[in-house]
Structures are given as C-alpha cells and as structure tokens.
Design a protein around this motif. Sequence first.
Motif, mmCIF file in Angstrom:
data_model
loop_
_atom_site.group_PDB
_atom_site.id
_atom_site.type_symbol
_atom_site.label_atom_id
_atom_site.label_comp_id
_atom_site.label_asym_id
_atom_site.label_seq_id
_atom_site.Cartn_x
_atom_site.Cartn_y
_atom_site.Cartn_z
ATOM 1 N N ILE A 174 0.958 -1.151 0.131
ATOM 2 C CA ILE A 174 0.045 -0.005 0.075
ATOM 3 C C ILE A 174 0.931 1.273 0.011
ATOM 4 O O ILE A 174 1.700 1.243 0.896
ATOM 5 N N CYS A 175 0.585 2.184 -0.984
ATOM 6 C CA CYS A 175 1.244 3.354 -0.954
ATOM 7 C C CYS A 175 2.971 3.282 -1.132
ATOM 8 O O CYS A 175 3.668 3.516 -0.179
ATOM 9 N N ASN A 176 3.403 2.917 -2.305
ATOM 10 C CA ASN A 176 4.782 2.930 -2.752
ATOM 11 C C ASN A 176 5.419 4.245 -2.664
ATOM 12 O O ASN A 176 5.117 5.097 -3.508
ATOM 13 N N GLU A 177 6.085 4.590 -1.843
ATOM 14 C CA GLU A 177 7.319 5.729 -1.775
ATOM 15 C C GLU A 177 6.162 7.125 -1.574
ATOM 16 O O GLU A 177 6.346 7.926 -2.515
ATOM 17 N N PRO A 178 5.104 6.992 -0.716
ATOM 18 C CA PRO A 178 4.238 8.270 -0.673
ATOM 19 C C PRO A 178 5.125 9.622 -0.330
ATOM 20 O O PRO A 178 6.037 9.450 0.573
ATOM 21 N N ASN A 179 4.634 10.661 -0.853
ATOM 22 C CA ASN A 179 5.385 11.902 -0.631
ATOM 23 C C ASN A 179 4.432 13.069 -0.702
ATOM 24 O O ASN A 179 3.418 12.916 -1.437
ATOM 25 N N GLY A 180 4.749 14.120 0.293
ATOM 26 C CA GLY A 180 3.470 15.082 0.179
ATOM 27 C C GLY A 180 2.325 14.739 1.048
ATOM 28 O O GLY A 180 1.567 15.729 0.761
ATOM 29 N N CYS A 181 2.256 14.018 1.799
ATOM 30 C CA CYS A 181 1.159 13.581 2.617
ATOM 31 C C CYS A 181 1.636 13.136 3.908
ATOM 32 O O CYS A 181 2.848 12.588 4.356
ATOM 33 N N SER A 182 0.946 13.361 4.888
ATOM 34 C CA SER A 182 1.085 13.024 6.486
ATOM 35 C C SER A 182 1.028 11.689 6.776
ATOM 36 O O SER A 182 0.433 10.883 5.782
ATOM 37 N N SER B 178 -4.510 6.245 7.565
ATOM 38 C CA SER B 178 -5.767 6.398 7.546
ATOM 39 C C SER B 178 -6.191 5.438 6.234
ATOM 40 O O SER B 178 -7.247 4.662 6.171
ATOM 41 N N TYR B 179 -5.576 5.816 5.377
ATOM 42 C CA TYR B 179 -5.873 5.102 3.819
ATOM 43 C C TYR B 179 -5.343 3.512 4.042
ATOM 44 O O TYR B 179 -6.129 2.715 3.674
ATOM 45 N N ALA B 180 -4.357 3.470 4.560
ATOM 46 C CA ALA B 180 -3.762 2.194 4.681
ATOM 47 C C ALA B 180 -4.908 1.261 5.591
ATOM 48 O O ALA B 180 -5.165 0.077 5.258
ATOM 49 N N VAL B 181 -5.222 1.654 6.861
ATOM 50 C CA VAL B 181 -6.365 1.005 7.624
ATOM 51 C C VAL B 181 -7.514 0.652 6.799
ATOM 52 O O VAL B 181 -8.005 -0.387 6.723
ATOM 53 N N SER B 182 -8.104 1.617 6.097
ATOM 54 C CA SER B 182 -9.040 1.402 5.117
ATOM 55 C C SER B 182 -8.792 0.240 4.040
ATOM 56 O O SER B 182 -9.458 -0.755 3.987
ATOM 57 N N ALA C 48 6.593 5.268 14.077
ATOM 58 C CA ALA C 48 6.946 4.686 15.345
ATOM 59 C C ALA C 48 6.233 5.033 16.650
ATOM 60 O O ALA C 48 5.710 4.338 17.514
ATOM 61 N N LYS C 49 5.721 6.264 16.412
ATOM 62 C CA LYS C 49 4.820 6.853 17.401
ATOM 63 C C LYS C 49 3.367 6.499 17.449
ATOM 64 O O LYS C 49 2.676 6.488 18.337
ATOM 65 N N ASN C 50 3.121 6.125 16.115
ATOM 66 C CA ASN C 50 1.568 5.812 15.941
ATOM 67 C C ASN C 50 1.509 4.875 14.923
ATOM 68 O O ASN C 50 1.121 5.048 14.012
ATOM 69 N N PRO C 51 1.758 3.470 15.240
ATOM 70 C CA PRO C 51 1.720 2.336 14.388
ATOM 71 C C PRO C 51 0.396 1.934 14.048
ATOM 72 O O PRO C 51 -0.601 2.233 14.830
ATOM 73 N N ILE C 52 0.002 1.106 12.924
ATOM 74 C CA ILE C 52 -1.355 0.580 12.704
ATOM 75 C C ILE C 52 -1.374 -0.673 13.624
ATOM 76 O O ILE C 52 -0.561 -1.328 13.695
ATOM 77 N N LYS C 53 -2.360 -0.709 14.473
ATOM 78 C CA LYS C 53 -2.619 -1.772 15.430
ATOM 79 C C LYS C 53 -3.840 -2.564 15.116
ATOM 80 O O LYS C 53 -4.549 -2.084 14.306
ATOM 81 N N GLY C 54 -3.849 -3.747 15.659
ATOM 82 C CA GLY C 54 -5.054 -4.620 15.446
ATOM 83 C C GLY C 54 -4.836 -5.644 14.488
ATOM 84 O O GLY C 54 -5.985 -6.339 13.929
#
Length: 107
Positions: A15-23, A29-33, A67-73
């Motif tokens: 998901i999202c290979n080398e995203p740039n310009g976004c937080s 949020s996109y990845a969790v979806s 590291a501060k806010n990983p995807i959980k679950g």
Amino acid sequence: MSKKYSKQKNVIYEICNEPNGCSWSTIRSYAVSVIKTIRKYDKNAVIIVGTPTWSQLGSDGTSNEVAKNPIKGYKNIMYSLHFYANEWSHNQYLPDKLVYARKRIFR
C-alpha cells in the motif's frame, strides 16, 4: 486483488509505495481502510505500508511518526523504509530511525 489472489501463498500486498507530500495520519488512515478490505479476503498475507517522504518512516530526516503511531489490530503488517546506499546521508540517520522504530513498535 485480495479476493482474486487470496488462495495464493506467495502474494504480498503493498500500500502506498514511496508516498510523498502527505502526512503519516493521511497514509495511515488510507492504509487501515485498504487493510480492512484485504483482510476480508486474505487473513494472513503480508501487507507493506509505505511511509512518509518516499518511505523514510517520517516527514523529515529526524521524525518518526510511524513508530509513534503504528497501525494496530492486524498481524503481518510491515512498514517500508527505503535505504539508498549511494546517499551518504542515509548512512547517518536511517539506521538510527530503524532501531528506534523497532523498539517502539515491537515492545
């Protein structure tokens, strides 16, 4: 794709290979979806999630939002960190970012 390839044992979803310009919050949020959709059909496959600034684990050279806010679950989630050996600056800070992320995420 996950519905079509769920029976295959050699599929890795990225998901999202080398995203740039976004937080990281936007990417996360996109990845969790997308992860929810993949897991509906494929419960165990590895999913790689890109990270901010061309997969550098954060929005600049020193931050590490992942590291501060990983995807959980979910299990079998990986985060991409792209290391370029020809970039002298990568030899200085990226190994430290990786060590920090591993300690935070896998504690």
